[in-house]
Design a protein around this motif. Sequence first.
Motif, PDB file in Angstrom:
ATOM      1  N   ILE A  46     -10.702  39.610  11.060  1.00 48.17           N
ATOM      2  CA  ILE A  46     -12.737  39.200  11.088  1.00 48.17           C
ATOM      3  C   ILE A  46     -11.965  37.225  11.447  1.00 48.17           C
ATOM      4  O   ILE A  46     -13.511  37.762  11.938  1.00 48.17           O
ATOM      5  N   TYR A  47     -12.058  37.098  10.569  1.00 42.87           N
ATOM      6  CA  TYR A  47     -11.537  36.057  10.606  1.00 42.87           C
ATOM      7  C   TYR A  47     -12.244  34.939  11.629  1.00 42.87           C
ATOM      8  O   TYR A  47     -13.003  34.056  12.759  1.00 42.87           O
ATOM      9  N   GLN A  48     -11.189  35.784  12.786  1.00 41.76           N
ATOM     10  CA  GLN A  48     -10.746  34.865  14.220  1.00 41.76           C
ATOM     11  C   GLN A  48     -12.252  35.501  15.372  1.00 41.76           C
ATOM     12  O   GLN A  48     -12.924  34.931  15.745  1.00 41.76           O
ATOM     13  N   LYS A  49     -12.092  37.083  14.875  1.00 45.58           N
ATOM     14  CA  LYS A  49     -13.190  37.301  16.053  1.00 45.58           C
ATOM     15  C   LYS A  49     -15.318  36.950  15.765  1.00 45.58           C
ATOM     16  O   LYS A  49     -15.757  36.905  16.703  1.00 45.58           O
ATOM     17  N   LEU A  50     -14.612  37.047  14.744  1.00 50.59           N
ATOM     18  CA  LEU A  50     -16.153  36.363  14.111  1.00 50.59           C
ATOM     19  C   LEU A  50     -16.079  34.804  14.380  1.00 50.59           C
ATOM     20  O   LEU A  50     -18.012  34.202  14.323  1.00 50.59           O
ATOM     21  N   GLY A  51     -14.972  34.190  14.537  1.00 49.62           N
ATOM     22  CA  GLY A  51     -15.644  32.725  14.982  1.00 49.62           C
ATOM     23  C   GLY A  51     -15.624  32.271  13.635  1.00 49.62           C
ATOM     24  O   GLY A  51     -16.285  30.327  14.130  1.00 49.62           O
ATOM     25  N   MET A  52     -14.747  32.243  12.713  1.00 51.88           N
ATOM     26  CA  MET A  52     -15.296  31.047  11.622  1.00 51.88           C
ATOM     27  C   MET A  52     -14.240  30.224  11.601  1.00 51.88           C
ATOM     28  O   MET A  52     -13.049  29.754  12.631  1.00 51.88           O
ATOM     29  N   LYS A  53     -14.324  28.920  11.574  1.00 51.54           N
ATOM     30  CA  LYS A  53     -13.728  27.598  11.525  1.00 51.54           C
ATOM     31  C   LYS A  53     -12.669  28.269  11.267  1.00 51.54           C
ATOM     32  O   LYS A  53     -12.183  28.297  10.081  1.00 51.54           O
ATOM     33  N   ARG A  54     -11.159  26.848  11.587  1.00 52.01           N
ATOM     34  CA  ARG A  54     -10.442  26.741  11.272  1.00 52.01           C
ATOM     35  C   ARG A  54     -10.410  25.098  11.063  1.00 52.01           C
ATOM     36  O   ARG A  54     -11.507  24.014  11.920  1.00 52.01           O
ATOM     37  N   PHE A 106     -21.334  30.696   8.223  1.00 50.84           N
ATOM     38  CA  PHE A 106     -19.683  29.582   8.353  1.00 50.84           C
ATOM     39  C   PHE A 106     -19.417  28.578   7.422  1.00 50.84           C
ATOM     40  O   PHE A 106     -19.805  27.704   7.820  1.00 50.84           O
ATOM     41  N   ASP A 107     -18.272  28.537   6.602  1.00 48.54           N
ATOM     42  CA  ASP A 107     -17.919  27.530   5.777  1.00 48.54           C
ATOM     43  C   ASP A 107     -17.559  26.547   6.549  1.00 48.54           C
ATOM     44  O   ASP A 107     -16.778  26.226   7.614  1.00 48.54           O
ATOM     45  N   THR A 108     -17.847  24.992   6.213  1.00 46.60           N
ATOM     46  CA  THR A 108     -17.252  24.209   7.221  1.00 46.60           C
ATOM     47  C   THR A 108     -16.150  23.148   6.472  1.00 46.60           C
ATOM     48  O   THR A 108     -15.201  22.337   7.472  1.00 46.60           O
ATOM     49  N   ASN A 109     -15.905  23.123   5.335  1.00 48.79           N
ATOM     50  CA  ASN A 109     -14.879  23.267   5.164  1.00 48.79           C
ATOM     51  C   ASN A 109     -15.002  24.166   3.336  1.00 48.79           C
ATOM     52  O   ASN A 109     -15.720  24.712   2.912  1.00 48.79           O
ATOM     53  N   ARG A 110     -13.637  23.682   2.580  1.00 48.59           N
ATOM     54  CA  ARG A 110     -13.628  24.384   0.762  1.00 48.59           C
ATOM     55  C   ARG A 110     -14.726  24.264  -0.062  1.00 48.59           C
ATOM     56  O   ARG A 110     -14.571  25.082  -1.067  1.00 48.59           O
ATOM     57  N   LEU A 111     -16.156  23.657  -0.328  1.00 49.73           N
ATOM     58  CA  LEU A 111     -16.990  22.938  -0.522  1.00 49.73           C
ATOM     59  C   LEU A 111     -18.248  23.871  -0.163  1.00 49.73           C
ATOM     60  O   LEU A 111     -19.261  23.824  -0.485  1.00 49.73           O
ATOM     61  N   ASP A 112     -18.158  23.864   0.618  1.00 43.91           N
ATOM     62  CA  ASP A 112     -19.421  24.420   1.482  1.00 43.91           C
ATOM     63  C   ASP A 112     -19.957  26.077   1.392  1.00 43.91           C
ATOM     64  O   ASP A 112     -20.532  26.715   2.537  1.00 43.91           O
ATOM     65  N   HIS A 113     -19.387  26.826   0.340  1.00 44.06           N
ATOM     66  CA  HIS A 113     -20.058  27.365  -0.422  1.00 44.06           C
ATOM     67  C   HIS A 113     -21.542  27.854  -0.236  1.00 44.06           C
ATOM     68  O   HIS A 113     -22.458  26.931  -0.408  1.00 44.06           O
ATOM     69  N   MET A 114     -21.876  28.982   0.405  1.00 43.10           N
ATOM     70  CA  MET A 114     -23.287  29.717   0.245  1.00 43.10           C
ATOM     71  C   MET A 114     -23.667  29.683  -1.983  1.00 43.10           C
ATOM     72  O   MET A 114     -23.116  30.421  -1.941  1.00 43.10           O
ATOM     73  N   PRO A 115     -24.778  28.989  -2.151  1.00 45.75           N
ATOM     74  CA  PRO A 115     -24.818  29.571  -3.706  1.00 45.75           C
ATOM     75  C   PRO A 115     -24.996  31.162  -3.370  1.00 45.75           C
ATOM     76  O   PRO A 115     -25.898  31.776  -2.639  1.00 45.75           O
ATOM     77  N   ILE A 116     -23.874  31.277  -4.634  1.00 43.88           N
ATOM     78  CA  ILE A 116     -24.354  32.617  -5.055  1.00 43.88           C
ATOM     79  C   ILE A 116     -26.443  33.530  -5.104  1.00 43.88           C
ATOM     80  O   ILE A 116     -26.448  34.656  -4.903  1.00 43.88           O
TER      81      ILE A 116
END
Length: 225
Positions: free
Chosen positions: A122-130, A191-201
């Motif tokens: 799912i990560y790959q097909k949706l294009g989530m970043k590495r 889609f997060d760009t880094n480990r701190l890029d969470h969407m606020p809950i």
Amino acid sequence: MAEVFSPITRQVTKENREIGTYSVDIPLEDVEDCIIYDRHGVSIPFKKLHQDRKSVIIFVRNFLCYSCKEYVEDLSKIPKEALEDADIRLVVIGQSAHHHIEPFCSLTGYPHEMYVDPERCIYQKLGMKREERFTDSAHPSPHVKSGMFMGQMKSIWRAMTSPVFDFQGDLHQQGGAIIAGPGPQVHFSHFDTNRLDHMPINWLLQLAGVQQTLDFSDKPKIIHV
């Protein structure tokens, strides 16, 4: 009662969190048959999560990541009643082996649904970043309390003391969040760009229709008597 927003239907970044009415170009049909696993190793197709009701689906980096741990700890504070009243599901998806789900839920106190996508289909097909990208204008996650150095030390210690020494997922894979359903409709994606890029809950919950604002701060509450 919290203010209820109209659904956001566009990719939202930390630099641009606007309410809009744009279509979300997320190929959910491409991932409907991707297999995910529950804590017992039982497999289900991804589409089961959003087929019958609206779902808030959070993708985390890996279960050893300190920022993911602290984010999920705050997700654990969401009352089940708030989700039930809004008729939505809350789901966390990781990318480790399924036997890491139970310890991670115990560690974070997370009581809601959790699955894994060990092949990162799912990560790959949706294009989530590495890899990670940090920008000066990005706002750090309000749900991560640890500094980067101490957080990484905690992650390394957990890896070393884990009964099964592995990194519980691809260390370079970033996560994200979508609101989808019923059916293949996607209402929102980030889609997060880094480990701190969470969407606020609270943003996610309000966009999904939860009419309750939660306090995730660690500050002591002042009670007036």
